[in-house]
Write a protein that holds these residues in place. Structure first.
Motif, short mmCIF file in Angstrom:
data_model
loop_
_atom_site.label_atom_id
_atom_site.label_comp_id
_atom_site.label_asym_id
_atom_site.label_seq_id
_atom_site.Cartn_x
_atom_site.Cartn_y
_atom_site.Cartn_z
N LYS A 1 0.87 -1.17 0.00
CA LYS A 1 0.00 0.00 0.00
C LYS A 1 0.92 1.22 0.00
O LYS A 1 1.68 1.44 0.94
CB LYS A 1 -0.87 -0.02 1.25
CG LYS A 1 -1.95 1.04 1.25
CD LYS A 1 -2.70 1.16 2.57
CE LYS A 1 -3.21 -0.12 3.15
NZ LYS A 1 -3.99 0.11 4.39
N ILE B 1 -4.05 8.22 -2.75
CA ILE B 1 -3.69 9.53 -3.30
C ILE B 1 -4.04 10.64 -2.32
O ILE B 1 -5.13 10.66 -1.76
CB ILE B 1 -4.46 9.79 -4.62
CG1 ILE B 1 -4.22 8.68 -5.63
CG2 ILE B 1 -4.12 11.17 -5.17
CD1 ILE B 1 -3.01 8.79 -6.48
N LEU C 1 0.74 8.17 -2.32
CA LEU C 1 1.35 9.14 -3.22
C LEU C 1 0.80 10.52 -2.86
O LEU C 1 -0.40 10.76 -3.01
CB LEU C 1 1.04 8.78 -4.68
CG LEU C 1 1.48 9.78 -5.75
CD1 LEU C 1 2.99 9.98 -5.74
CD2 LEU C 1 1.00 9.31 -7.13
N LEU D 1 2.45 2.35 -10.81
CA LEU D 1 2.59 1.58 -9.57
C LEU D 1 1.50 0.50 -9.49
O LEU D 1 1.78 -0.62 -9.06
CB LEU D 1 2.52 2.51 -8.35
CG LEU D 1 3.74 3.39 -8.15
CD1 LEU D 1 3.44 4.49 -7.13
CD2 LEU D 1 4.95 2.57 -7.71
N GLU D 2 0.28 0.85 -9.89
CA GLU D 2 -0.81 -0.14 -9.88
C GLU D 2 -0.51 -1.29 -10.84
O GLU D 2 -0.80 -2.44 -10.54
CB GLU D 2 -2.15 0.53 -10.22
CG GLU D 2 -2.68 1.35 -9.06
CD GLU D 2 -3.84 2.25 -9.41
OE1 GLU D 2 -4.18 2.39 -10.62
OE2 GLU D 2 -4.40 2.86 -8.48
N SER E 1 0.63 6.81 -10.31
CA SER E 1 -0.34 5.87 -9.74
C SER E 1 -0.63 4.72 -10.71
O SER E 1 -0.67 3.56 -10.30
CB SER E 1 -1.63 6.57 -9.31
OG SER E 1 -2.29 7.13 -10.41
N ARG E 2 -0.79 5.04 -12.00
CA ARG E 2 -1.05 3.97 -12.97
C ARG E 2 0.12 3.00 -13.07
O ARG E 2 -0.07 1.78 -13.12
CB ARG E 2 -1.39 4.55 -14.35
CG ARG E 2 -2.83 5.04 -14.43
CD ARG E 2 -3.26 5.45 -15.83
NE ARG E 2 -2.52 6.62 -16.31
CZ ARG E 2 -1.65 6.59 -17.32
NH1 ARG E 2 -1.42 5.49 -17.98
NH2 ARG E 2 -1.03 7.69 -17.71
N HIS F 1 0.79 -2.71 -6.93
CA HIS F 1 0.64 -1.99 -5.66
C HIS F 1 -0.73 -1.32 -5.56
O HIS F 1 -1.30 -0.92 -6.56
CB HIS F 1 1.74 -0.92 -5.53
CG HIS F 1 3.11 -1.48 -5.56
ND1 HIS F 1 3.60 -2.34 -4.59
CD2 HIS F 1 4.12 -1.34 -6.46
CE1 HIS F 1 4.84 -2.68 -4.89
NE2 HIS F 1 5.18 -2.09 -6.02
N GLN F 2 -1.19 -1.19 -4.33
CA GLN F 2 -2.40 -0.40 -4.06
C GLN F 2 -1.92 1.03 -3.84
O GLN F 2 -1.02 1.26 -3.03
CB GLN F 2 -3.11 -0.92 -2.82
CG GLN F 2 -4.32 -0.11 -2.44
CD GLN F 2 -4.90 -0.52 -1.09
OE1 GLN F 2 -4.46 -1.48 -0.47
NE2 GLN F 2 -5.88 0.23 -0.62
N VAL F 3 -2.50 1.99 -4.55
CA VAL F 3 -2.05 3.38 -4.45
C VAL F 3 -3.14 4.24 -3.82
O VAL F 3 -4.27 4.27 -4.29
CB VAL F 3 -1.65 3.95 -5.84
CG1 VAL F 3 -1.17 5.39 -5.70
CG2 VAL F 3 -0.56 3.08 -6.48
N ARG G 1 0.60 12.65 -10.72
CA ARG G 1 -0.21 11.72 -9.92
C ARG G 1 -0.73 10.59 -10.78
O ARG G 1 -0.63 9.42 -10.43
CB ARG G 1 -1.40 12.49 -9.34
CG ARG G 1 -1.47 12.54 -7.87
CD ARG G 1 -2.73 13.14 -7.29
NE ARG G 1 -3.72 13.73 -8.13
CZ ARG G 1 -3.94 15.03 -8.27
NH1 ARG G 1 -3.19 15.90 -7.64
NH2 ARG G 1 -4.90 15.47 -9.03
N ASP G 2 -1.30 10.95 -11.92
CA ASP G 2 -1.90 9.97 -12.81
C ASP G 2 -0.85 8.99 -13.34
O ASP G 2 -1.03 7.78 -13.29
CB ASP G 2 -2.60 10.70 -13.98
CG ASP G 2 -3.34 9.75 -14.89
OD1 ASP G 2 -4.17 8.97 -14.37
OD2 ASP G 2 -3.08 9.76 -16.10
#
Length: 125
Positions: free
Chosen positions: A3, A30, A6, A21-22, A18-19, A26-28, A14-15
């Motif tokens: 987990k 924000i 960010l 890492l997912e 996060s994309r 991973h669970q992101v 951010r976008d």
């Protein structure tokens, strides 16, 4: 699956982060400012925090100091993400309480290596 929180005010960064890492499993979580980052870190207790240092409301320096001062969150590794790449900036981030430092624009393979190093340590502990 880790987990990861960010804390980033730039929507494009951010976008993208996060994309990616997912996609790595991973669970992101924000947060768009430092205050929200502290609140989410306290309620969710992520495995790792990626902290932009130039944030509205509460900057990354102060958010990091707050998180490292609280028993519930002080052990969470924090990697500073900053466009500040001048001599002494890394030390400034470490002094604020960050466990590591990475520059923007983010080189994802390098950042991923740093994330995995922290998560690997945590799993072994």
């Amino acid at each position: 699956m880790a987990k990861i929180l960010l804390v980033e005010d730039n929507e494009m960064n951010r976008d993208m982060l996060s994309r990616r890492l997912e996609r790595k499993g991973h669970q992101v979580l924000i947060a768009v400012d430092g205050e929200q980052g502290v609140t989410i870190a306290c309620s969710e207790i992520p495995d790792l925090i990626l902290m932009d240092m130039s944030l509205p409301i509460l900057d990354g320096w102060e958010a990091t100091r707050k998180l490292k001062a609280m028993p519930a969150t002080q052990m969470i590794p924090i990697i500073a993400l900053t466009a500040h790449a001048m001599a002494g900036d890394r030390e400034k981030c470490i002094t604020a309480g960050c466990d590591d430092y990475d520059t923007k624009p983010v080189e994802f393979p390098r950042l991923l290596g740093k994330i995995q190093a922290f998560l690997g340590k945590e799993v072994e502990a």
